[in-house]
Design a protein around this motif. Sequence first.
Motif, PDB file in Angstrom:
ATOM      1  N   ALA B  73       0.798  -1.202  -0.003  1.00 52.88           N
ATOM      2  CA  ALA B  73       0.086  -0.036   0.018  1.00 52.88           C
ATOM      3  C   ALA B  73       0.895   1.181  -0.111  1.00 52.88           C
ATOM      4  O   ALA B  73       1.959   1.356   0.649  1.00 52.88           O
ATOM      5  N   PHE B  74       0.664   1.987  -0.845  1.00 55.77           N
ATOM      6  CA  PHE B  74       1.252   3.394  -1.010  1.00 55.77           C
ATOM      7  C   PHE B  74       0.226   4.663  -0.839  1.00 55.77           C
ATOM      8  O   PHE B  74      -0.905   4.499  -1.067  1.00 55.77           O
ATOM      9  N   ARG B  75       0.739   5.738  -0.544  1.00 55.84           N
ATOM     10  CA  ARG B  75      -0.134   6.953  -0.572  1.00 55.84           C
ATOM     11  C   ARG B  75       0.145   8.001  -1.240  1.00 55.84           C
ATOM     12  O   ARG B  75       1.659   8.383  -1.358  1.00 55.84           O
ATOM     13  N   LEU B  76      -0.507   8.616  -2.106  1.00 56.14           N
ATOM     14  CA  LEU B  76      -0.071   9.735  -3.147  1.00 56.14           C
ATOM     15  C   LEU B  76      -0.822  11.101  -2.676  1.00 56.14           C
ATOM     16  O   LEU B  76      -1.916  11.124  -2.166  1.00 56.14           O
ATOM     17  N   LYS B  77      -0.105  11.995  -2.749  1.00 53.67           N
ATOM     18  CA  LYS B  77      -0.402  13.442  -2.396  1.00 53.67           C
ATOM     19  C   LYS B  77      -0.718  14.392  -3.759  1.00 53.67           C
ATOM     20  O   LYS B  77      -0.148  14.148  -4.603  1.00 53.67           O
ATOM     21  N   GLY B  78      -1.692  15.085  -3.762  1.00 56.93           N
ATOM     22  CA  GLY B  78      -2.007  15.902  -4.701  1.00 56.93           C
ATOM     23  C   GLY B  78      -2.668  15.306  -6.002  1.00 56.93           C
ATOM     24  O   GLY B  78      -2.612  15.510  -7.050  1.00 56.93           O
ATOM     25  N   ALA B  79      -3.396  14.068  -5.504  1.00 57.56           N
ATOM     26  CA  ALA B  79      -3.919  13.258  -6.566  1.00 57.56           C
ATOM     27  C   ALA B  79      -5.467  13.615  -6.546  1.00 57.56           C
ATOM     28  O   ALA B  79      -5.908  14.011  -5.545  1.00 57.56           O
ATOM     29  N   LYS B  80      -5.962  13.197  -7.706  1.00 51.13           N
ATOM     30  CA  LYS B  80      -7.577  13.297  -7.839  1.00 51.13           C
ATOM     31  C   LYS B  80      -7.923  12.108  -8.715  1.00 51.13           C
ATOM     32  O   LYS B  80      -7.439  11.479  -9.235  1.00 51.13           O
ATOM     33  N   THR B  81      -9.468  11.844  -8.429  1.00 52.01           N
ATOM     34  CA  THR B  81      -9.917  10.791  -9.232  1.00 52.01           C
ATOM     35  C   THR B  81      -9.810  10.876 -10.635  1.00 52.01           C
ATOM     36  O   THR B  81      -9.465  11.997 -11.325  1.00 52.01           O
ATOM     37  N   GLY B  82      -9.625   9.982 -11.348  1.00 46.66           N
ATOM     38  CA  GLY B  82      -9.160   9.690 -12.792  1.00 46.66           C
ATOM     39  C   GLY B  82      -7.713  10.011 -13.003  1.00 46.66           C
ATOM     40  O   GLY B  82      -7.467   9.403 -14.170  1.00 46.66           O
ATOM     41  N   ASP B  83      -7.027  10.257 -12.264  1.00 49.36           N
ATOM     42  CA  ASP B  83      -5.402  10.318 -12.343  1.00 49.36           C
ATOM     43  C   ASP B  83      -5.092   8.843 -12.760  1.00 49.36           C
ATOM     44  O   ASP B  83      -5.377   8.048 -12.184  1.00 49.36           O
ATOM     45  N   LYS B  84      -3.881   8.826 -13.694  1.00 52.89           N
ATOM     46  CA  LYS B  84      -3.736   7.635 -14.279  1.00 52.89           C
ATOM     47  C   LYS B  84      -2.348   6.918 -13.407  1.00 52.89           C
ATOM     48  O   LYS B  84      -1.562   7.737 -13.115  1.00 52.89           O
ATOM     49  N   LEU B  85      -2.462   5.639 -13.042  1.00 49.30           N
ATOM     50  CA  LEU B  85      -1.385   5.107 -12.697  1.00 49.30           C
ATOM     51  C   LEU B  85      -0.943   3.738 -13.352  1.00 49.30           C
ATOM     52  O   LEU B  85      -1.673   3.330 -14.028  1.00 49.30           O
ATOM     53  N   GLU B  86       0.328   3.575 -13.019  1.00 54.18           N
ATOM     54  CA  GLU B  86       0.929   2.521 -13.490  1.00 54.18           C
ATOM     55  C   GLU B  86       2.038   2.001 -12.689  1.00 54.18           C
ATOM     56  O   GLU B  86       2.748   2.630 -12.359  1.00 54.18           O
ATOM     57  N   ILE B  87       1.888   0.573 -12.236  1.00 56.65           N
ATOM     58  CA  ILE B  87       2.745  -0.048 -11.232  1.00 56.65           C
ATOM     59  C   ILE B  87       3.453  -1.132 -12.035  1.00 56.65           C
ATOM     60  O   ILE B  87       2.738  -1.931 -12.800  1.00 56.65           O
ATOM     61  N   SER B  88       4.987  -1.299 -12.000  1.00 58.41           N
ATOM     62  CA  SER B  88       5.507  -2.431 -12.583  1.00 58.41           C
ATOM     63  C   SER B  88       6.387  -2.872 -11.710  1.00 58.41           C
ATOM     64  O   SER B  88       7.020  -2.335 -10.734  1.00 58.41           O
ATOM     65  N   TRP B  89       6.783  -4.133 -11.882  1.00 62.22           N
ATOM     66  CA  TRP B  89       7.896  -4.715 -11.015  1.00 62.22           C
ATOM     67  C   TRP B  89       8.954  -5.503 -12.264  1.00 62.22           C
ATOM     68  O   TRP B  89       8.491  -5.728 -13.142  1.00 62.22           O
ATOM     69  N   LEU B  90       9.945  -5.794 -11.579  1.00 64.96           N
ATOM     70  CA  LEU B  90      11.023  -6.537 -12.236  1.00 64.96           C
ATOM     71  C   LEU B  90      11.852  -7.538 -11.420  1.00 64.96           C
ATOM     72  O   LEU B  90      12.137  -6.840 -10.232  1.00 64.96           O
ATOM     73  N   ASP B  91      11.979  -8.589 -11.619  1.00 66.37           N
ATOM     74  CA  ASP B  91      12.674  -9.294 -10.857  1.00 66.37           C
ATOM     75  C   ASP B  91      14.047  -9.732 -11.170  1.00 66.37           C
ATOM     76  O   ASP B  91      14.573  -9.416 -12.190  1.00 66.37           O
TER      77      ASP B  91
END
Lengths: 156, 104
Positions: B73-91
């Motif tokens: 779980a992370f928290r973002l500031k200055g964000a609003k509904t509809g903002d785009k997120l991309e989360i990626s991982w590399l092993d």
Amino acid sequence: MDVVRRVLLKGASATGVAAAALAAGLLRPQRVLAAQWDQNAFRAKSAADALKQLGAESAAQSKEVVLEAPQIAENGAVVPIEVSSNVPGTKSIAIVIDKNPFPLSAKFDFEEGALPYVKVNVKMGQTSEVRAIAEANGKYYVATREVKVTIGGCGG
Amino acid sequence: MPGPMKMRATMMKGDTAEVRVLMSHPMETGLRKGPDGKLIPMHFIEIVTVKLNGKVVINGQTSQSVSRNPVFAFRLKGAKTGDKLEISWLDNKGESNKIDGAIA
């Protein structure tokens, strides 16, 4: 003659500065390439060495770093850890589990737009101190908690 | 084979958003034995990256001691509904995966 001397001096001073900066730890590879895995810190086998590799050996205990962890973890394979830092300007949070084979578990760097907060499940091999280390303005702040583990979660 | 990911991002109070993400990954420690009695080699996510509207906001480094099928779980500031997120991982074997979504 003069031109050659100038070029040589220029070259020498430029490499000299870079070498000195490297030696002083100012140019850490992970700073240059943000998305690089910090092999030295993650492969440290003691908490003291992990802290040293992070540059955090002189971290001060701080109430501004809030570490939530269970007092007793029945299953060491899934121990929820929640960390937030109220230290202004916190740039990163690292989680160190003293008695794990490799104590450094994870480290998160926060850019503008992210709050210095993370929740993650970790594995613990045995009862151990857990440390959350926050970095702000080149200084390190730490919160420590002991988590008792009933069944370890590292081996079989 | 990288398994599926799940993500949920919701606005908390004010302009703070909470992002929760689940990754399917064995996170092998290298200390566990397989059915054949041999140690299963280390296999774990090393890098987790969170992008908000295309900009990196969190760079995470993880190790084998993060639990199997990691949840963050992370928290973002200055964000609003509809903002785009991309989360990626590399092993550590070079496998990777990513998930796109928006803040609800």
